[in-house]
Design a protein around this motif. Structure first.
Motif, mmCIF file in Angstrom:
data_model
loop_
_atom_site.group_PDB
_atom_site.id
_atom_site.type_symbol
_atom_site.label_atom_id
_atom_site.label_comp_id
_atom_site.label_asym_id
_atom_site.label_seq_id
_atom_site.Cartn_x
_atom_site.Cartn_y
_atom_site.Cartn_z
ATOM 1 N N HIS A 102 0.850 -1.200 0.000
ATOM 2 C CA HIS A 102 0.000 0.000 0.000
ATOM 3 C C HIS A 102 0.889 1.254 0.000
ATOM 4 C CE1 HIS A 102 -3.053 -2.750 2.167
ATOM 5 N NE2 HIS A 102 -3.626 -2.445 1.028
ATOM 6 N N LEU A 103 1.939 1.225 0.823
ATOM 7 C CA LEU A 103 2.807 2.414 0.923
ATOM 8 C C LEU A 103 3.552 2.676 -0.379
ATOM 9 C CD1 LEU A 103 4.134 2.026 4.576
ATOM 10 C CD2 LEU A 103 2.559 3.753 3.711
ATOM 11 N N ASP A 104 3.849 1.598 -1.092
ATOM 12 C CA ASP A 104 4.489 1.742 -2.403
ATOM 13 C C ASP A 104 3.570 2.551 -3.338
ATOM 14 O OD1 ASP A 104 6.674 0.544 -4.302
ATOM 15 O OD2 ASP A 104 4.774 0.196 -5.323
ATOM 16 N N LEU A 105 2.278 2.254 -3.272
ATOM 17 C CA LEU A 105 1.319 3.002 -4.104
ATOM 18 C C LEU A 105 1.190 4.455 -3.640
ATOM 19 C CD1 LEU A 105 -1.907 1.232 -5.274
ATOM 20 C CD2 LEU A 105 0.309 1.333 -6.340
ATOM 21 N N ARG A 154 4.130 6.273 -5.116
ATOM 22 C CA ARG A 154 3.984 6.465 -6.571
ATOM 23 C C ARG A 154 2.925 7.531 -6.889
ATOM 24 N NH1 ARG A 154 6.617 2.397 -9.211
ATOM 25 N NH2 ARG A 154 7.312 0.840 -7.715
ATOM 26 N N SER A 155 1.817 7.472 -6.154
ATOM 27 C CA SER A 155 0.714 8.384 -6.477
ATOM 28 C C SER A 155 1.078 9.834 -6.180
ATOM 29 C CB SER A 155 -0.543 7.985 -5.715
ATOM 30 O OG SER A 155 -0.327 8.211 -4.344
ATOM 31 N N PHE A 186 -5.661 3.475 -11.777
ATOM 32 C CA PHE A 186 -5.029 2.232 -11.312
ATOM 33 C C PHE A 186 -3.523 2.378 -11.408
ATOM 34 C CE2 PHE A 186 -9.172 0.790 -12.967
ATOM 35 C CZ PHE A 186 -9.675 0.221 -11.806
ATOM 36 N N MET A 187 -2.844 1.931 -10.372
ATOM 37 C CA MET A 187 -1.381 1.931 -10.424
ATOM 38 C C MET A 187 -0.874 0.560 -10.007
ATOM 39 S SD MET A 187 -0.310 5.671 -8.972
ATOM 40 C CE MET A 187 1.254 5.712 -9.824
ATOM 41 N N LEU A 190 -7.857 6.201 -6.199
ATOM 42 C CA LEU A 190 -6.658 5.433 -6.528
ATOM 43 C C LEU A 190 -6.856 3.980 -6.108
ATOM 44 C CD1 LEU A 190 -3.553 5.302 -7.241
ATOM 45 C CD2 LEU A 190 -3.156 5.722 -4.807
ATOM 46 N N ARG A 191 -6.568 3.051 -7.007
ATOM 47 C CA ARG A 191 -6.614 1.630 -6.646
ATOM 48 C C ARG A 191 -5.379 0.942 -7.218
ATOM 49 N NH1 ARG A 191 -9.609 -0.519 -2.813
ATOM 50 N NH2 ARG A 191 -9.990 -2.439 -3.967
ATOM 51 N N GLY A 192 -4.944 -0.090 -6.532
ATOM 52 C CA GLY A 192 -3.786 -0.843 -7.012
ATOM 53 C C GLY A 192 -4.234 -2.022 -7.852
#
Ligand code: COA
Length: 166
Positions: free
Chosen positions: A24-27, A30-31, A123-124, A93-95
């Protein structure tokens, strides 16, 4: 709706976060290269019977976000799109980790668009090293005493150990 040039680009990252993981923190990281602000929106998700209460989840997330000045956390209830609108968000935002996420995510994105047409879903992809992670798998490994090093923030690892020893 046309955006004014000085409007902040606020994204909302919704989920259960039971608990937050490094995926989650990676996203989050990035976001923040795309958006000016990010709000992690924690749903109660009673159906999932979460291990951590909402306030425990918020506390863990708040601590995990302490290095990110443009990210914060809030709880929400009710329709996600209404929360996004109240916070003046422009995107959800969704992964997307694997093809298996796709169908469910598509359903949610279409329904959210139907409910509020001017809110986009973005989406990322998280880093490959987190593509297998879910909060459930983290809880399972924690309950069996396995190592979670590198998969969750240190404070979350400590909280998981406490819960599992209860
Ligand atoms: N790294 C690690 N794990 C990840 C991840 C990442 N980058 N991205 C997703 N996951 C995991 C989550 O931890 C979660 O794991 P779990 O199932 O073991 O708990 C799973 O993938 C996906 O669940 P989550 O991200 O928590 O989403 P959700 O599907 O539980 O949440 C809501 C869905 C809360 C966003 C949705 O139900 C909602 O919007 N509810 C509000 C009501 C509403 O508006 N409903 C209509 C929506 S169409």
């Amino acid at each position: 709706m046309e955006r004014l040039p000085d409007m902040k680009r606020i994204a909302i990252y919704p989920g259960t976060f039971d608990p937050i993981t490094n995926g989650h923190l990676d996203l989050v990281e990035r976001s923040l290269r795309i958006f000016d602000e990010l709000i992690i929106a924690v749903a109660p998700s009673h159906k999932k019977k979460p291990l951590f209460t909402i306030s425990e989840r918020l506390k863990m997330i708040k601590r995990s976000l302490r290095h990110y000045r443009r990210a914060r956390v809030e709880a929400f209830e009710g329709l996600l799109v209404e929360f996004v609108e109240r916070r003046k968000g422009i995107a959800i935002l969704r992964g997307l980790r694997a093809i298996s996420d796709y169908e469910y995510e598509l359903q949610m994105a279409h329904m959210n668009r139907r409910l509020k047409t001017d809110i986009e879903t973005v989406f990322m992809m998280p880093s490959e090293e987190y593509s297998f992670l879910t909060s459930s798998i983290i809880k399972e490994v924690a309950s069996l005493g396995g190592s979670l090093r590198g998969l969750v923030p240190k404070n979350v690892e400590i909280e998981l150990k406490k819960k599992c020893s209860m």
